[in-house]
Design an enzyme around this catalytic site. Structure first.
Site, PDB file in Angstrom:
ATOM      1  N   MET A   1      21.820  33.252  30.605  1.00 25.03           N
ATOM      2  CA  MET A   1      21.556  33.688  31.962  1.00 25.03           C
ATOM      3  C   MET A   1      20.493  32.603  32.403  1.00 25.03           C
ATOM      4  O   MET A   1      19.384  32.254  32.059  1.00 25.03           O
ATOM      5  CB  MET A   1      21.007  34.995  32.089  1.00 25.03           C
ATOM      6  CG  MET A   1      21.910  36.180  31.555  1.00 25.03           C
ATOM      7  SD  MET A   1      23.477  35.978  32.636  1.00 25.03           S
ATOM      8  CE  MET A   1      23.024  36.332  34.139  1.00 25.03           C
TER       9      MET A   1
ATOM     10  N   PHE B   1      22.499  39.992  40.255  1.00 22.05           N
ATOM     11  CA  PHE B   1      23.183  39.720  41.662  1.00 22.05           C
ATOM     12  C   PHE B   1      23.594  38.334  41.757  1.00 22.05           C
ATOM     13  O   PHE B   1      22.908  37.487  40.952  1.00 22.05           O
ATOM     14  CB  PHE B   1      21.865  39.795  42.810  1.00 22.05           C
ATOM     15  CG  PHE B   1      21.134  41.236  42.784  1.00 22.05           C
ATOM     16  CD1 PHE B   1      22.048  42.272  43.674  1.00 22.05           C
ATOM     17  CD2 PHE B   1      20.154  41.691  42.022  1.00 22.05           C
ATOM     18  CE1 PHE B   1      21.395  43.402  43.802  1.00 22.05           C
ATOM     19  CE2 PHE B   1      19.917  42.889  42.127  1.00 22.05           C
ATOM     20  CZ  PHE B   1      20.420  43.805  43.134  1.00 22.05           C
ATOM     21  N   GLY B   2      24.626  38.083  42.469  1.00 27.85           N
ATOM     22  CA  GLY B   2      24.751  36.698  42.726  1.00 27.85           C
ATOM     23  C   GLY B   2      24.163  35.876  43.761  1.00 27.85           C
ATOM     24  O   GLY B   2      22.998  36.681  44.377  1.00 27.85           O
ATOM     25  N   GLY B   3      24.416  34.765  43.959  1.00 27.30           N
ATOM     26  CA  GLY B   3      23.763  33.867  44.940  1.00 27.30           C
ATOM     27  C   GLY B   3      22.214  33.523  44.482  1.00 27.30           C
ATOM     28  O   GLY B   3      21.416  33.228  45.577  1.00 27.30           O
TER      29      GLY B   3
ATOM     30  N   HIS C   1      35.459  35.614  35.447  1.00 24.32           N
ATOM     31  CA  HIS C   1      34.418  36.239  34.795  1.00 24.32           C
ATOM     32  C   HIS C   1      34.143  37.407  35.647  1.00 24.32           C
ATOM     33  O   HIS C   1      34.228  37.560  36.950  1.00 24.32           O
ATOM     34  CB  HIS C   1      33.023  35.280  35.017  1.00 24.32           C
ATOM     35  CG  HIS C   1      31.795  35.866  34.581  1.00 24.32           C
ATOM     36  ND1 HIS C   1      31.446  35.631  33.321  1.00 24.32           N
ATOM     37  CD2 HIS C   1      30.755  36.194  35.107  1.00 24.32           C
ATOM     38  CE1 HIS C   1      30.289  36.003  33.179  1.00 24.32           C
ATOM     39  NE2 HIS C   1      29.858  36.579  34.170  1.00 24.32           N
TER      40      HIS C   1
ATOM     41  N   MET D   1      26.639  43.809  31.957  1.00 21.50           N
ATOM     42  CA  MET D   1      25.070  44.248  32.054  1.00 21.50           C
ATOM     43  C   MET D   1      25.104  45.586  32.328  1.00 21.50           C
ATOM     44  O   MET D   1      24.689  46.270  33.150  1.00 21.50           O
ATOM     45  CB  MET D   1      24.812  43.460  33.480  1.00 21.50           C
ATOM     46  CG  MET D   1      24.689  41.907  33.082  1.00 21.50           C
ATOM     47  SD  MET D   1      24.803  41.130  34.681  1.00 21.50           S
ATOM     48  CE  MET D   1      26.465  40.989  35.087  1.00 21.50           C
TER      49      MET D   1
ATOM     50  N   ASP E   1      31.789  40.718  36.259  1.00 23.33           N
ATOM     51  CA  ASP E   1      30.415  41.228  36.007  1.00 23.33           C
ATOM     52  C   ASP E   1      30.462  42.883  36.128  1.00 23.33           C
ATOM     53  O   ASP E   1      30.523  43.278  37.127  1.00 23.33           O
ATOM     54  CB  ASP E   1      29.685  40.657  37.055  1.00 23.33           C
ATOM     55  CG  ASP E   1      29.177  39.336  36.777  1.00 23.33           C
ATOM     56  OD1 ASP E   1      28.745  38.977  35.680  1.00 23.33           O
ATOM     57  OD2 ASP E   1      29.387  38.569  37.688  1.00 23.33           O
TER      58      ASP E   1
ATOM     59  N   SER F   1      29.281  32.250  43.815  1.00 25.56           N
ATOM     60  CA  SER F   1      29.214  31.901  45.216  1.00 25.56           C
ATOM     61  C   SER F   1      29.889  30.173  45.455  1.00 25.56           C
ATOM     62  O   SER F   1      30.501  29.995  46.288  1.00 25.56           O
ATOM     63  CB  SER F   1      27.902  31.657  45.925  1.00 25.56           C
ATOM     64  OG  SER F   1      26.971  32.238  44.943  1.00 25.56           O
TER      65      SER F   1
ATOM     66  N   HIS G   1      31.467  40.401  31.269  1.00 29.83           N
ATOM     67  CA  HIS G   1      30.185  40.317  30.912  1.00 29.83           C
ATOM     68  C   HIS G   1      29.319  41.814  31.326  1.00 29.83           C
ATOM     69  O   HIS G   1      29.371  41.883  32.411  1.00 29.83           O
ATOM     70  CB  HIS G   1      29.593  39.143  32.204  1.00 29.83           C
ATOM     71  CG  HIS G   1      27.961  39.071  32.101  1.00 29.83           C
ATOM     72  ND1 HIS G   1      27.325  38.312  32.967  1.00 29.83           N
ATOM     73  CD2 HIS G   1      27.181  39.437  31.052  1.00 29.83           C
ATOM     74  CE1 HIS G   1      26.065  38.176  32.561  1.00 29.83           C
ATOM     75  NE2 HIS G   1      25.768  39.059  31.527  1.00 29.83           N
TER      76      HIS G   1
ATOM     77  N   ASP H   1      25.399  31.156  33.349  1.00 28.82           N
ATOM     78  CA  ASP H   1      25.601  32.110  34.345  1.00 28.82           C
ATOM     79  C   ASP H   1      24.581  32.257  35.326  1.00 28.82           C
ATOM     80  O   ASP H   1      23.458  32.742  34.970  1.00 28.82           O
ATOM     81  CB  ASP H   1      26.331  33.262  33.920  1.00 28.82           C
ATOM     82  CG  ASP H   1      26.499  34.310  34.791  1.00 28.82           C
ATOM     83  OD1 ASP H   1      26.706  34.209  35.982  1.00 28.82           O
ATOM     84  OD2 ASP H   1      26.845  35.505  34.449  1.00 28.82           O
ATOM     85  N   GLY H   2      24.807  31.876  36.691  1.00 29.05           N
ATOM     86  CA  GLY H   2      23.619  32.087  37.727  1.00 29.05           C
ATOM     87  C   GLY H   2      23.126  30.678  38.254  1.00 29.05           C
ATOM     88  O   GLY H   2      22.644  29.720  37.718  1.00 29.05           O
TER      89      GLY H   2
ATOM     90  N   SER I   1      33.035  33.982  39.023  1.00 26.95           N
ATOM     91  CA  SER I   1      32.727  35.330  39.011  1.00 26.95           C
ATOM     92  C   SER I   1      33.182  36.135  40.254  1.00 26.95           C
ATOM     93  O   SER I   1      32.827  35.632  41.169  1.00 26.95           O
ATOM     94  CB  SER I   1      31.138  35.331  38.740  1.00 26.95           C
ATOM     95  OG  SER I   1      30.925  36.549  39.145  1.00 26.95           O
TER      96      SER I   1
ATOM     97  N   MET J   1      28.115  46.112  35.705  1.00 20.64           N
ATOM     98  CA  MET J   1      26.847  46.619  36.044  1.00 20.64           C
ATOM     99  C   MET J   1      26.898  47.818  36.203  1.00 20.64           C
ATOM    100  O   MET J   1      27.680  48.562  36.923  1.00 20.64           O
ATOM    101  CB  MET J   1      26.264  45.862  37.405  1.00 20.64           C
ATOM    102  CG  MET J   1      26.261  44.210  37.404  1.00 20.64           C
ATOM    103  SD  MET J   1      25.295  43.550  38.823  1.00 20.64           S
ATOM    104  CE  MET J   1      25.790  42.044  38.577  1.00 20.64           C
TER     105      MET J   1
HETATM  106  C1  DX5 Z   1      24.591  37.775  38.165  1.00 16.61           C
HETATM  107  C2  DX5 Z   1      26.010  37.619  37.193  1.00 16.61           C
HETATM  108  C3  DX5 Z   1      26.689  36.554  37.665  1.00 16.61           C
HETATM  109  C4  DX5 Z   1      26.781  35.984  39.165  1.00 16.61           C
HETATM  110  C5  DX5 Z   1      26.723  34.588  39.278  1.00 16.61           C
HETATM  111  O1  DX5 Z   1      24.024  38.916  37.291  1.00 16.61           O
HETATM  112  O2  DX5 Z   1      26.014  37.944  36.129  1.00 16.61           O
HETATM  113  O3  DX5 Z   1      27.891  36.135  37.139  1.00 16.61           O
HETATM  114  O4  DX5 Z   1      28.005  36.491  39.546  1.00 16.61           O
HETATM  115  O5  DX5 Z   1      26.655  34.411  40.736  1.00 16.61           O
HETATM  116  P1  DX5 Z   1      26.359  33.033  41.485  1.00 16.61           P
HETATM  117  O6  DX5 Z   1      27.354  31.843  40.841  1.00 16.61           O
HETATM  118  O7  DX5 Z   1      26.636  33.122  42.741  1.00 16.61           O
HETATM  119  O8  DX5 Z   1      24.918  32.746  41.103  1.00 16.61           O
HETATM  120 ZN    ZN Z   2      27.677  37.241  34.786  1.00 15.27          ZN
END
Ligand code: DX5
Ligand code: ZN
Length: 230
Positions: free
Chosen positions: A143, A149-151, A39, A74, A41, A204, A72, A181-182, A16, A43
């Protein structure tokens, strides 16, 4: 050839770019050329409390990326925006079930344009309503964190839902891809693979690694080793 172990060819690793350096996107994309898909994202600050990029940026990513795009969305009102991402050439376009008025009609529309059609569900959204329409989709995204958010930390309580989708797909002889994902990392990917996922998004864990392509190879090997054969 008879293989004693599930093949790692059957798993896909999709880094991602939410975890990439946005002002060096071209260089970041070049670091993940061993990935199956990138990927992306999208948003809108309405469906989720965060904002990334829209069609213009994704079009440039499409022109620059060495691997196909897994978009993806969102966003609210996917009926209005999703077809545009298919038209710009994304290999797959995934919208959220919670945001779609008519998910099957939208998936059919995306397929007509030539994209793989995906539907995503948040951690607390049930999936039983998808069982009868599994083959209307090319991929289902479970999900494993709250989107936005990532991480974040992987939520293992989403695994029974993934397992039930995998069981249902097996029963119906469906070839739908099951994506997670996540919070996917070296320490969580095995449980998702065992529960039936075959397509893994990792932000991440890939971009935070010194050598992203090595991290991809490592995740791929782990997922292949733990993959639940369908
Ligand atoms: C979260 C995103 C993910 C995100 C995953 O809403 O859809 O794609 O980038 O990040 P990690 O792998 O860091 O959880
Ligand atoms: Zn995603």
């Amino acid at each position: 050839m008879i293989s004693l172990h599930p093949s790692s060819d059957a798993v896909r690793i999709n880094p991602s770019i939410l975890a990439a350096d946005f002002v060096n996107m071209q260089a970041e994309l070049a670091r993940i050329d061993a990935a199956d898909f990138v990927h992306v994202d999208v948003m809108d600050n309405h469906f989720v409390p965060n904002l990334t990029f829209g069609p213009q940026m994704v079009e440039r990513i499409q022109a620059t990326s060495p691997v196909p795009l897994d978009v993806h969305l969102m966003i609210d009102a996917p009926e209005r925006w999703a077809p545009g991402y298919a038209e710009l050439g994304a290999a797959s376009v995934t919208f959220h079930l919670e945001a779609a008025a008519e998910p099957v009609a939208l998936a059919r529309h995306l397929r007509r344009i030539g994209a793989r059609a995906g539907v995503a569900v948040k951690p607390d959204t049930p999936v039983e309503n998808l069982f009868d329409v599994l083959d209307e989709f090319d991929q289902i995204l479970v999900m494993t964190v709250e989107p936005g958010f990532g991480g974040q930390s992987f939520r293992a309580e989403t695994m029974p839902k993934l397992r039930s989708l995998a069981d249902e797909a097996r029963r119906r002889g469906s070839s739908v891809w099951l994506q997670v994902d996540g919070g996917i990392s070296e320490s969580t990917i095995a449980q998702a693979a065992e529960a039936g996922a075959d397509t893994f998004v990792a932000g991440s864990a890939v971009f935070g690694a010194g050598d992203p392509d090595a991290a991809i190879a490592n995740l791929r090997a782990l997922a292949g080793r733990h993959s639940a054969h369908r």
